[in-house]
Design a protein around this motif. Structure first.
Motif, mmCIF file in Angstrom:
data_model
loop_
_atom_site.group_PDB
_atom_site.id
_atom_site.type_symbol
_atom_site.label_atom_id
_atom_site.label_comp_id
_atom_site.label_asym_id
_atom_site.label_seq_id
_atom_site.Cartn_x
_atom_site.Cartn_y
_atom_site.Cartn_z
ATOM 1 N N THR A 68 43.999 41.755 32.110
ATOM 2 C CA THR A 68 44.851 41.150 33.129
ATOM 3 C C THR A 68 44.015 40.613 34.288
ATOM 4 O OG1 THR A 68 45.124 43.196 34.382
ATOM 5 C CG2 THR A 68 46.688 42.800 32.570
ATOM 6 N N ALA B 136 44.222 41.554 37.442
ATOM 7 C CA ALA B 136 43.748 42.676 38.252
ATOM 8 C C ALA B 136 42.585 43.407 37.577
ATOM 9 C CB ALA B 136 44.892 43.652 38.529
ATOM 10 N N TYR C 195 46.193 47.317 40.965
ATOM 11 C CA TYR C 195 47.163 46.220 40.983
ATOM 12 C C TYR C 195 47.654 45.924 42.395
ATOM 13 C CZ TYR C 195 47.208 45.915 35.938
ATOM 14 O OH TYR C 195 46.832 45.704 34.633
ATOM 15 N N PRO D 4 49.111 39.525 39.235
ATOM 16 C CA PRO D 4 48.048 40.476 38.877
ATOM 17 C C PRO D 4 48.185 41.047 37.477
ATOM 18 C CG PRO D 4 48.947 40.975 41.052
ATOM 19 C CD PRO D 4 49.845 39.946 40.435
ATOM 20 N N THR D 5 49.425 41.059 36.938
ATOM 21 C CA THR D 5 49.652 41.660 35.620
ATOM 22 C C THR D 5 49.509 40.647 34.483
ATOM 23 O OG1 THR D 5 52.043 41.251 35.635
ATOM 24 C CG2 THR D 5 51.274 43.279 36.678
#
Length: 505
Positions: free
Chosen positions: A98, A100, A122, A138-139
């Motif tokens: 991801t 993050a 996150y 962020p995901t």
């Protein structure tokens, strides 16, 4: 005189058959933005790799000083410890992770049990994104992001580290104009906070906006250093290429002939996004014509040319006719056989096999031309490869040089050579001048003119509106997967293109 935070003296770096840096001297003043300009292969990125520890101290000659202390960096961590951070031109992200996870990779915070504190990762990434006004999730998986969004992740990743000297190697090559503005604002904020920046860019408008001083490189040597108020773009270009350039966009008038491609009411479904990415697209392009496609990032430009080439999406409705023949559920092989060829915006992912040599890459899409009864005619293949290698003036010791070791501009020439070897009648150029210098851009523009003079057609996708206006005969602007407007280039302004790009926004 301002304090020097970094000084380079007599830096020389050699590769087999190439003098990459030739007795370079360079310095950075505290709190300045110092731009480096030069053609691809001029030595800018090699200098960055020496300053950042990619090339250790025993791999080059000369001296580097940081805060008046000799910097004998043996690896990247040494440079980071000295306060040097880097944003490279080439992405260095883990696509399966991801946003993050990439931002904090190697610097993950832990809880009292010694485990990675994922909620903190996150939350902290979201705070960074909010701080710099970056519209990223962020995901989200990096693999699902466009190349411009991936570049923003690289920028956030570099900003996480506590650096006093930030080296930016073509950080805006894949960004839209609005994203460029955000990055320049970030750099101004960093400068006000006392961070010193080295800024490499082929986009001279950015250099004139953001830099305090500019150093020009040519053929591995540092030619001149000037305060930005004492030099203009024309002089920077003259120093870069060693000659005056009078016409940035040498588009020659064309006489469009027969229709080569007709697209009617095309709608395309994107299985990754689970929605239509293109809706009701209609246009034609004729032999001898350059048709430009503009629009903001995510408007559907790349999806359109990828679909027409048979490499993306599912057709929901519409008709595509190439040279009088319908194209149904075509594959890239079908497209090549029909006379189409695509030069992708992401040359490393879709255009090149980096671990192979120039000749291998150039002829990769044309092997059936050199084969008979299942046997490859190596002699004919080599002759064709050498002809293109010479005509496109690819800068490399030999045609056996590995593509991964070439500069960005020369890699792009290899991708173009691969396209030309298929002898197409219609060429899709998706951001063909991204990340390449002024001289290489002019060579691409001249190549476009040669193609149209030969009766071929070119679809030019570009984020640079001056390029679209300068090199296209007509321009179609996409907005949110739909046509926002169609224009005759000679009668159109940048403001009109931008307005059309925001029609459905």
């Amino acid at each position: 005189m301002k304090q020097k935070v970094l000084q380079v003296s007599g830096l020389t770096k050699r590769f087999p058959g190439v003098l990459a840096l030739d007795d370079v001297s360079f310095d950075l003043e505290v709190g300045e933005v110092h731009a480096l300009c030069g053609e691809n292969g001029a030595g800018k990125s090699t200098l960055i790799k020496c300053l950042s520890g990619v090339w250790p101290v025993d791999a080059y000659e000369g001296d580097i000083w940081v805060n008046a202390r000799r910097a004998d960096f043996k690896h990247i961590k040494d440079a980071e410890s000295a306060g040097i951070g880097v944003i490279y031109q080439e992405l260095a992200l883990v696509r399966e992770m991801t946003v993050a996870e990439n931002v904090y990779l190697g610097n993950e915070p832990t809880n009292r049990l010694g485990q990675i504190d994922w909620p903190k990762v996150y939350a902290a990434t979201q705070s960074l994104l909010d701080k710099y006004n970056l519209d990223l999730d962020p995901t989200a998986l990096v693999a699902d992001l466009g190349i411009g969004q991936q570049q923003l992740v690289e920028i956030v990743k570099a900003l996480l580290k506590n650096t006093s000297i930030l080296l930016l190697d073509e950080p805006t090559a894949a960004l839209t104009e609005s994203e460029v503005d955000i990055l320049l604002d970030i750099i101004r904020d960093l400068k006000n906070a006392g961070v010193t920046c080295v800024y490499i860019s082929h986009k001279l408008d950015e250099v004139m906006q953001i830099a305090d001083r500019v150093t020009v490189f040519r053929d591995g040597a540092s030619i001149a250093t000037s305060h930005i108020g004492a030099i203009d773009k024309s002089e920077i270009i003259r120093q870069m290429v060693g000659r005056n350039i009078d016409d940035f966009f040498p588009r020659r008038s064309s006489s469009p002939a027969k229709t080569l491609l007709s697209v009617t009411n095309l709608s395309v479904f994107d299985p990754l996004e689970n929605k239509n990415c293109l809706e009701d697209i209609s246009f034609i392009i004729r032999a001898g014509e350059v048709l430009g496609f503009g629009g903001l990032m995510g408007a559907g430009r790349t999806e359109l040319v990828m679909h027409l080439f048979g490499a993306f999406g599912n057709r929901v409705s519409g008709e595509v006719i190439c040279s009088g023949k319908p194209m149904h559920n075509s594959t890239p092989i079908d497209a090549i056989n029909a006379g189409m060829m695509l030069v992708s915006e992401d040359r490393k992912r879709y255009g090149l096999v980096l671990e192979k040599d120039i000749g291998f890459n150039q002829s990769l899409a044309s092997l059936p031309k050199f084969s008979q009864h299942g046997l490859l005619d190596h002699h004919a293949e080599t002759l064709a490869n050498k002809k293109l290698f010479k005509s496109l003036r690819i800068k490399a010791p030999t045609i056996e040089s590995m593509v991964g070791g070439l500069s960005g501009g020369n890699q792009q020439k290899v991708v173009l050579a691969k396209a030309l070897m298929t002898q197409p009648s219609l060429v899709f150029l998706d951001e063909p001048t991204r990340g390449i210098d002024v001289g290489a851009k002019l060579e691409v523009y001249e190549l476009i003119n040669q193609l149209t003079e030969q009766g071929k057609a070119v679809i030019l996708v570009s984020s640079e509106m001056p390029e679209l206006l300068g090199m296209s005969d007509r321009i179609i602007v996409l907005s949110d997967g739909k046509i926002g407007g169609e224009f005759v280039s000679a009668q159109t302004t940048q403001e009109q293109l931008l307005q059309a790009a925001m029609t459905h926004g």
